[in-house]
Design a protein around this motif. Structure first.
Motif, PDB file in Angstrom:
ATOM      1  N   LYS B 341     -30.474  -6.525  16.007  1.00 61.02           N
ATOM      2  CA  LYS B 341     -30.007  -7.861  15.635  1.00 61.02           C
ATOM      3  C   LYS B 341     -28.957  -7.814  14.535  1.00 61.02           C
ATOM      4  O   LYS B 341     -27.996  -8.575  14.563  1.00 61.02           O
ATOM      5  N   LYS B 342     -29.146  -6.923  13.575  1.00 64.05           N
ATOM      6  CA  LYS B 342     -28.167  -6.857  12.477  1.00 64.05           C
ATOM      7  C   LYS B 342     -26.883  -6.173  12.943  1.00 64.05           C
ATOM      8  O   LYS B 342     -25.783  -6.604  12.583  1.00 64.05           O
ATOM      9  N   ARG B 344     -25.608  -6.103  15.898  1.00 62.98           N
ATOM     10  CA  ARG B 344     -24.878  -7.014  16.775  1.00 62.98           C
ATOM     11  C   ARG B 344     -24.450  -8.282  16.039  1.00 62.98           C
ATOM     12  O   ARG B 344     -23.338  -8.780  16.248  1.00 62.98           O
ATOM     13  N   GLY B 345     -25.323  -8.770  15.181  1.00 61.49           N
ATOM     14  CA  GLY B 345     -25.011  -9.976  14.426  1.00 61.49           C
ATOM     15  C   GLY B 345     -23.835  -9.759  13.489  1.00 61.49           C
ATOM     16  O   GLY B 345     -22.989 -10.644  13.306  1.00 61.49           O
TER      17      GLY B 345
ATOM     18  N   ALA C  28     -30.978 -16.312  21.003  1.00 59.73           N
ATOM     19  CA  ALA C  28     -30.456 -15.293  20.077  1.00 59.73           C
ATOM     20  C   ALA C  28     -31.400 -14.097  20.046  1.00 59.73           C
ATOM     21  O   ALA C  28     -30.963 -12.949  19.952  1.00 59.73           O
ATOM     22  N   ALA C  31     -30.845 -12.135  23.199  1.00 60.90           N
ATOM     23  CA  ALA C  31     -29.565 -11.425  23.110  1.00 60.90           C
ATOM     24  C   ALA C  31     -29.525 -10.474  21.919  1.00 60.90           C
ATOM     25  O   ALA C  31     -28.517  -9.816  21.698  1.00 60.90           O
ATOM     26  N   ARG C  32     -30.614 -10.398  21.180  1.00 59.77           N
ATOM     27  CA  ARG C  32     -30.694  -9.537  19.979  1.00 59.77           C
ATOM     28  C   ARG C  32     -29.484  -9.746  19.066  1.00 59.77           C
ATOM     29  O   ARG C  32     -28.758  -8.821  18.727  1.00 59.77           O
ATOM     30  N   LEU C  33     -29.267 -11.011  18.709  1.00 61.71           N
ATOM     31  CA  LEU C  33     -28.195 -11.355  17.776  1.00 61.71           C
ATOM     32  C   LEU C  33     -28.811 -12.015  16.562  1.00 61.71           C
ATOM     33  O   LEU C  33     -29.557 -12.992  16.704  1.00 61.71           O
ATOM     34  N   GLU C  34     -28.498 -11.514  15.394  1.00 62.98           N
ATOM     35  CA  GLU C  34     -28.975 -12.198  14.194  1.00 62.98           C
ATOM     36  C   GLU C  34     -28.051 -13.369  13.897  1.00 62.98           C
ATOM     37  O   GLU C  34     -26.835 -13.227  13.864  1.00 62.98           O
ATOM     38  N   ILE C  35     -28.648 -14.505  13.721  1.00 64.55           N
ATOM     39  CA  ILE C  35     -27.876 -15.679  13.311  1.00 64.55           C
ATOM     40  C   ILE C  35     -28.501 -16.168  12.021  1.00 64.55           C
ATOM     41  O   ILE C  35     -29.715 -16.408  11.974  1.00 64.55           O
TER      42      ILE C  35
END
Lengths: 478, 488, 111
Positions: B341-342, B344-345, C28, C31-35
């Motif tokens: 997550k980090k 990609r984020g 999210a 999609a494994r996206l950190e928001i």
């Protein structure tokens, strides 16, 4: 109240291609980590998959072997999820339109009963890599050599009603894929493994109970144990008023139990959609005909032929046809020793199996070759050597090699068929045992056996037993 | 200050009036002087380029090589170049060194072209203004306050400004044609499958196609001949012979039918752009072609269809950027989920994340049929419209973009407004057709593009139509102020 | 505002599809996206406007239309089963800061 078990299996068989399903990297087992992972297998930016023709042929071969329909048009889809052994973040698989659908496999159980399992579909997909959790402090290590190895996933209907039946089905598929030459069947290396969908329901009910899926069972015994455990667990849950949760479970052979794998459960929204990097796989009649022309004889047909053509008892035929290697071995013996079918069957199922088991070898590593055994059987058939001494020769062939004739001559094991020579031994034994001769003549014909034994002993086992019997009878009655 | 195209440069090289080294050194000097402002390059490979130029000169001295030998060139930074950083204008790939060449790169290298560097673009080609680049926006040489369009904005600006005579681009929804229109140059998007996608970082695999931005249709024909053709590494590459595009240039078009979709000339089109396009069509009439009004009734579906299909494919294509094997990695993550997550984020920019989220949403359980499947059906309707039209006409013509270049920052906060910039180009990608944009006049002093669309594998016809127009007009030779210089 | 061929009201009209912050968090995660917590609302608003825009497709009559997955009407080409790629691990792993002993590494995964 009794319970009925309902089982469906998803078997994953790695296809025995040289290269991967979508790349030109090798599929060989046991290479140094990541040395057989090319750019396509690593999911590098910009690279694209191209389908391996052999994987398609093998899938069609399997489809034909189970009498299934081969889809004229099948489609690869992406199954999207994140996991470190899945480099692209999606697995290329087949979803709505699999290459093979609606086949059937008949299985026999140990008690002699038979059943028929519906195979809903068999689809092509790519294998994932491997995660190693040991030996890396606080880290999981990823080896992508296996990523992209072609798999065929064989999905059965929930047609099985016991762990034994499930094992029989899995064994039958195992036998089939090895006969077809599409999978090496090596379960230790993970080439052949299955997921078991298990549920229970009240006997007589036609509603399916909630099922669990136990993943990655890589031995027949684990499959059996996992099902037995899972059935017991589900019944316990239900009888204590609980509900079975639909979930993925893992079998732990050390504890002989299954346990929930919540880590993989949390987000199984795979967002399947057609893979835009690949086009529909179109299989025409010509393709199917070419595959059909190259089909080997299948296990059931071979077993039946062994009975019909060689007059083998059904049980012997089944043992010999169990694996393609053994069946080929048997027929190689026959080629070198024509007319020896029943004898060869007895020898293979008896002496050879015992020797293999003793040394922990598979048939492919047998110390005696079919030609060597045939050489020995020829001498048994032409009465050069007795069956009993033949066993000694076999042991020597096993331990020292060489050929039967040389051993027979060297060891002086050639059978005595010269009747005057046998008569001399018979006379000598009768003279030495007047008491037993008298008993025989008094009606105790059982002593005949003792006298034969003495004669065989005196001839070091070499006297022809039939001639010994005949001569002895004549002398005793005369 | 002049802005010679490939054909002229090749002639000068053959005649030994100049050398590749001289051309490359000149181009490097122009980049040095102008690109601080334009920001059209992400990487410049001066050493490699000069070495390649010397090799080309040796070839030329031996009388070897072809028409592209020694020509300075640039690749959009979406094509993998072995040993040369390939960023896709993303923080995610800011340090990524591909271990291999894209097929387009290796084919052009084999033809002797000299690569000066990698051009700026919208991040992962997602954008129509070049403002989503991690390396900052590109400026339009016609007006430095304006966008050159996108996503191949760096290539467009570099060619328009005369830094290089041509550059590659990719076109998923208009990303070659729209920036070509907005910077007054020629931009060709070939038929889907005509040029290999191998080594082109994927945005939306069923729509992406490699093409070129050039100063003329003739140059585009030359380049396409070198780039096009079957590639065994791309399953979607068409196994068809590549015609001699140069040989088709100059064929008469008398009697040919040009279809004008009425939907292309609707209320959304800037009036000055509309008159420029109509004026351009008169040239074809003078050449004997017939203008025919046609209709693409499903055209209105194309933008919403695209913004389902493209994000869906992108959400999956971009899953491979997970911080493990390549690309940006958030260091110090304690769990796998945190790593993903980090990485990609932090590695992806806002627009890329929006598209990944949109795509994930339209594919997710419960929405697939309503969005993704529906869009696939709408896509069929759009393709069907074109099939029907091509039974009646030889070529379709209209504007490339609804307006000339817009100001940087003008649309960046409104994704839907930005998406609508591609209203005339997107349907062509959905149907997999070839399209070309050529300059045809001005609106408020800014270039306007004429778009020509052909049937599948009709690049030869497109290039011929474009070439004939360029033989009759000189819009394509007119220089933007940034090249002409102050007071020019 | 120009209409671009769309029915009036579609572009800046009422938001027909509204994604909640929970929806955004869910996708999210998929999609494994950190928001960042502070961005969720604005992301939800932008996605809602995009989804409202694409939602106009619902009005299209696509009843019996065959879905089109691909612009080319071609069949998948098959590759001969040959090993053409050889070990280039060291080169490939140069792009990874997480390669060790030939492996790629990630934080420990517990199964």
């Amino acid at each position: 109240m009794s319970w009925e078990t309902v089982i469906g299996l998803e078997i994953h068989a790695q296809l025995a291609t040289r290269s991967k399903i979508f790349s030109g990297a090798a599929t060989a087992y046991g290479a140094e980590p990541n040395t057989q992972a090319c750019l396509v297998d690593l999911g590098y930016p910009g690279v694209l998959p191209v389908l391996n023709a052999e994987a398609v042929r093998m899938a069609v071969k399997f489809g034909l072997a189970i009498g299934a329909s081969i889809a004229p048009r099948s489609v690869f889809a992406r199954k999207n999820y994140f996991y470190p052994d899945l480099p692209k973040g999606y697995q290329i698989s087949q979803y709505e339109l699999p290459i093979v659908h609606d086949g059937r496999l008949d299985i026999e159980l140990e008690d002699g009963s038979t059943s028929s399992v519906h195979i809903i579909r068999a689809h092509l997909e790519e294998d994932a890599g491997k995660s190693l959790h040991e030996n890396f402090t606080g880290l999981t290590a990823i080896d992508l050599n296996r990523a992209g190895t072609p798999l065929i996933e064989i999905v059965s209907a929930p047609d099985m009603r016991s762990a034994k039946e499930a094992v029989a089905y899995m064994k039958k598929i195992h036998q089939l894929v090895r006969y077809l030459g599409i999978c090496d069947g090596n379960m230790q290396e993970g080439s052949f493994r299955c997921d078991a969908n298990v549920s229970v329901r009240r006997a007589g009910s036609d509603q399916l109970g909630t099922r669990t899926e136990t993943k990655n069972l890589n031995s027949f015994r684990f499959l059996e144990r996992a099902i037995l455990h899972e059935v017991e667990r589900q019944i316990e849950v239900l009888e204590s008023g609980g509900k079975v949760v639909q979930e993925t479970r893992l079998y732990d052979p050390d504890r002989d139990e299954t346990r929930s794998m919540r880590s993989k459960e949390e987000a199984n929204d795979y967002r399947y959609f057609p893979d835009p990097d690949l086009l529909p796989v179109v299989i025409d009649a010509g393709f199917i005909d070419a595959v059909r022309a190259g089909m080997p004889e299948l296990p059931d047909a071979r077993r039946e032929r062994f009975v019909a053509a060689y007059g083998l008892p059904a049980a012997d035929a089944a043992l010999l046809a169990a694996s393609i290697e053994l069946a080929d071995w048997f027929e190689a013996v026959l080629a070198a020793a024509p007319g020896s079918a029943r004898l060869a069957a007895n020898w293979i199922n008896g002496e050879l199996m015992a020797a293999l088991n003793r040394d922990g070898l598979g048939i492919e590593a047998s110390r005696v070759s079919p030609e060597q055994l045939a050489g020995l059987l020829r001498r048994v058939m032409d009465d050069t050597i007795s069956g009993k001494l033949a066993k000694q020769v076999f042991e020597l062939l096993w331990s020292e090699g060489g050929d039967a004739d040389t051993i027979i001559d060297r060891q002086g094991l050639r059978q005595i068929t010269d009747s005057s020579a046998i008569e001399a031994v018979v006379d000598q034994v009768l003279a030495a045992n007047p008491g037993q001769v008298a008993e025989f003549r008094a009606g105790k014909t059982k002593v005949m056996g003792f006298l034969v034994g003495q004669i065989m002993k005196a001839s070091a086992g070499k006297a022809n037993p039939a001639q010994v019997n005949e001569l002895l009878k004549r002398k005793l009655q005369g | 200050m002049s802005r010679p195209g490939i054909t002229q440069l090749a002639r000068a090289l053959r005649a030994r009036e100049t050398s590749s080294r001289e051309l490359v050194a000149g181009a490097l000097a122009r980049i040095e002087a102008q690109d601080r402002v334009l920001n059209s390059f992400i990487s410049v490979a001066a050493g490699q380029a000069l070495a390649a130029a010397d090799r080309a000169d040796q070839q030329l001295a031996r009388g070897e090589g072809g028409p592209l030998t020694g020509i300075p060139f640039a690749h959009k930074d979406i094509f993998c170049t072995a040993g040369l950083r390939t960023t896709c204008a993303s923080k995610m790939l800011a340090d990524f060194i591909p271990p291999y060449d894209a097929t387009v790169v290796s084919r052009l290298a084999a033809a002797g072209i000299v690569v000066l560097g990698k051009t700026n673009m919208d991040e992962f080609a997602m954008g129509s203004s070049n403002e989503t680049s991690f390396f900052g926006p590109v400026r339009n040489p016609w007006d430095l306050q304006r966008s050159p369009g996108g996503s191949s904005g760096g290539s467009a600006a570099a060619v328009a400004a005369g830094l290089v005579p041509a550059a590659t681009g990719t076109d998923t929804g208009g990303s070659i044609r729209q920036p070509a229109a907005l910077t007054g140059i020629t931009g060709l998007k070939p038929t889907y499958g005509r040029v290999s996608r191998y080594g082109m970082v994927a945005f939306a695999s069923s729509l992406d196609q490699a093409g070129i931005l050039t100063l003329s249709a003739e140059d585009a024909a030359l380049l396409l001949s070198a780039m096009a053709g079957f590639d065994p590494r791309d399953s979607t590459s068409a196994d068809l012979p590549v015609p001699d595009y140069m040989a088709q240039l100059g064929e008469a078009v008398a009697g040919r039918r040009i279809g004008l979709p009425k939907e292309f000339f609707d209320a959304g089109l800037d009036p000055a752009s509309a008159s420029a396009v109509r004026e351009a069509l008169r040239v074809y009439e003078q050449l004997g072609a017939k203008l025919v009004e046609i209709s693409l009734p499903s055209l209105a579906l194309s933008v919403p269809t695209y913004y389902i299909v493209a994000p869906a494919e992108c959400s999956s294509n971009l899953s491979r950027f997970d911080g493990v094997r390549f690309g940006y990695r958030h260091e110090g993550a304690q769990t796998l989920e945190e790593l993903y997550k980090k990485s990609r984020g932090e590695g992806f920019g806002a627009e890329v994340k929006r598209r990944i989220l949109t795509g994930t949403y339209v594919l997710s359980a419960g929405y697939y049929d309503a969005y993704y499947l529906k869009a696939q059906k709408a896509r069929q309707l759009i393709a069907r419209d074109f099939r029907r039209c091509f039974a009646e006409v030889d070529i379709i013509a209209g504007p490339t973009a609804p307006t000339p270049a817009f100001r940087l920052g003008e649309k960046v906060d409104d994704p839907v407004q930005m998406y609508l910039n591609d209203i005339y180009t997107i349907a062509v990608n959905l149907a997999g057709l070839p399209g070309i944009s050529i300059p045809c006049g001005y609106s408020t002093g800014l270039p306007v593009g004429l778009q020509l669309v052909g049937p599948h594998f009709g690049e030869g016809r497109l290039l011929n139509f474009a070439h004939l127009y360029q033989r009759e007009t000189d819009w394509h030779t007119q220089l933007p102020p940034a090249v002409a210089g102050p007071g020019a | 505002m120009r209409a671009h061929g769309f029915p009036p009201g579609v572009i800046n009209g009422p938001v027909a599809v509204k994604l909640t912050p929970q929806d955004v968090e869910h996708i999210a995660h998929l999609a494994r996206l950190e928001i960042g917590a502070g961005e969720i609302d604005s992301v939800a608003a932008k996605l809602s406007s995009i989804m409202s825009f694409v939602d106009q497709l619902q009005a299209a009559d696509t009843g019996s239309v065959e879905p089109m997955a691909h612009p080319l009407d071609m069949a998948q080409r098959l590759r001969a089963d040959e090993v053409t790629e050889h070990d280039q691990r060291d080169l490939f792993q140069r792009n990874s800061s997480a390669a060790a002993d030939g492996f790629y590494t990630v934080p420990r995964v517990i199964e």
